[in-house]
Design a protein around this motif. Structure first.
Motif, PDB file in Angstrom:
ATOM      1  N   LEU A  49      57.786  -3.232  14.211  1.00 19.27           N
ATOM      2  CA  LEU A  49      59.228  -3.277  14.007  1.00 19.27           C
ATOM      3  C   LEU A  49      59.700  -2.077  13.191  1.00 19.27           C
ATOM      4  O   LEU A  49      60.703  -1.422  13.550  1.00 19.27           O
ATOM      5  N   GLY A 297      62.490  -9.558  17.181  1.00 18.23           N
ATOM      6  CA  GLY A 297      62.089  -8.794  18.354  1.00 18.23           C
ATOM      7  C   GLY A 297      62.395  -9.509  19.653  1.00 18.23           C
ATOM      8  O   GLY A 297      62.769  -8.893  20.656  1.00 18.23           O
ATOM      9  N   ILE A 303      66.310  -4.263  19.928  1.00 17.18           N
ATOM     10  CA  ILE A 303      64.939  -4.063  19.433  1.00 17.18           C
ATOM     11  C   ILE A 303      63.944  -4.167  20.576  1.00 17.18           C
ATOM     12  O   ILE A 303      62.991  -3.381  20.672  1.00 17.18           O
ATOM     13  N   LYS A 304      64.156  -5.134  21.473  1.00 18.24           N
ATOM     14  CA  LYS A 304      63.259  -5.255  22.639  1.00 18.24           C
ATOM     15  C   LYS A 304      63.278  -3.986  23.476  1.00 18.24           C
ATOM     16  O   LYS A 304      62.221  -3.497  23.911  1.00 18.24           O
TER      17      LYS A 304
END
Length: 315
Positions: A49, A297, A303-304
């Motif tokens: 992340l 996530g 974020i993905k």
């Protein structure tokens, strides 16, 4: 006389022994496996992340900076607690020095409080995004994140620093076995020959001042968000608004629930095994850290997509 004797003499001790589930040796083996898995998961997921947010220019926004701060806190908390617990399970390395114990105590108290404060700032971020969307770019800026980070650091260091200082200034004589896997304040202080009333009062007042105020402000933010969402008339607006803060709410709920369960079992310790609060205390330092990056996530499209782009570049 060595520093690791457990008697009632007046000899000073220079270290402690962590009595981690010694009444149930079979627990150590079975707990070490999921605990090691959760630790590796927390380290890997938070590292991915952080790397994604750092390398993806599209994620260089205040909300993701706050998420990066949360990941950094999770990593430090895990590294402070879990490797020592696993070393006890696998190699019976139960001894911990006087200074290392109080350093661990400070980091645990301070960083958990900082995590709670970060959740509170993130709740404020979601409140502005949903209730005042036109003002969001002017309020939630990079300068806001910097000031919020300074506030999180200063508030929690200032309030939690006296906890290990008060404990370290106590006179420890004879008894040195901590009935826990970690150097929790009251488990250590009760070994002292001195009066620990001040330690108990400060721990209680400081803990509820920090965590209690954060939870109240988080609850207030989500109450205002819910009220604003229910007033939306546009089709699909409610679902879209709720989805923007759903993952955040899930993590706050889990963080608060496991903490509440730990407090309740500790209060009702006469009715439950003394090892149950110890187990919950250890898990509270690793499960949220493992879940935080995964939930964000999975539920955050940006974020993905960022992770997918990084994987494609890697190939």
């Amino acid at each position: 006389m060595t520093a690791y004797q457990n008697d009632t003499t007046s000899a000073e001790v220079s270290g402690f022994l962590l009595n981690c589930f010694v009444r149930y040796p079979s627990w150590q083996l079975w707990l070490s496996l999921p605990l090691s898995f959760l630790f590796l998961l927390a380290m890997g997921a938070n590292a991915i992340l952080l790397t994604t947010i750092w390398l993806e220019a599209s994620l260089h926004e205040p909300m993701y900076y706050l998420l990066s701060l949360l990941s950094l806190l999770d990593i430090v908390i895990c590294l402070t607690v879990i490797p020592k617990v696993i070393a006890i399970f696998w190699f019976d390395l139960r001894s911990i020095s006087f200074s290392a114990c109080f350093i661990q105590m400070f980091i645990m108290n301070c960083f958990l409080a900082m995590e709670s404060c970060t959740f509170m700032i993130m709740a404020f971020d979601r409140y502005i995004a949903i209730c005042h969307p036109l003002r969001y770019p002017s309020i939630i800026t990079e300068q806001f994140v910097v000031r919020a980070t300074m506030f999180i650091l200063a508030r929690n260091v200032f309030i939690t620093l006296p906890i290990p200082i008060l404990s370290s200034r106590l006179h420890y004589c004879g008894r040195n076995i901590i009935e826990n896997c970690i150097c929790a304040n009251m488990y250590v202080s009760r070994l002292s020959c001195d009066d620990v009333t001040l330690n108990r009062l400060y721990q209680f007042a400081g803990g509820w001042t920090l965590l209690g105020s954060d939870l109240i402000l988080i609850f207030l933010s989500y109450t205002l968000i819910l009220r604003a969402v229910l007033r939306l008339k546009a089709e699909g607006a409610v679902a879209k608004a709720l989805s923007t803060c759903g993952s955040h709410f899930i993590l706050i709920l889990f963080f608060s629930t496991i903490l509440l369960v730990f407090v309740l079992t500790h209060v009702a310790k006469r009715k439950v095994s003394p090892d149950v609060p110890v187990l919950l205390n250890v898990l509270h330092h690793v499960i949220p850290a493992a879940l935080n990056p995964i939930v964000y996530g999975v539920r955050t499209q940006e974020i993905k997509q960022g992770i997918k782009r990084l994987l494609k570049k890697g190939w």
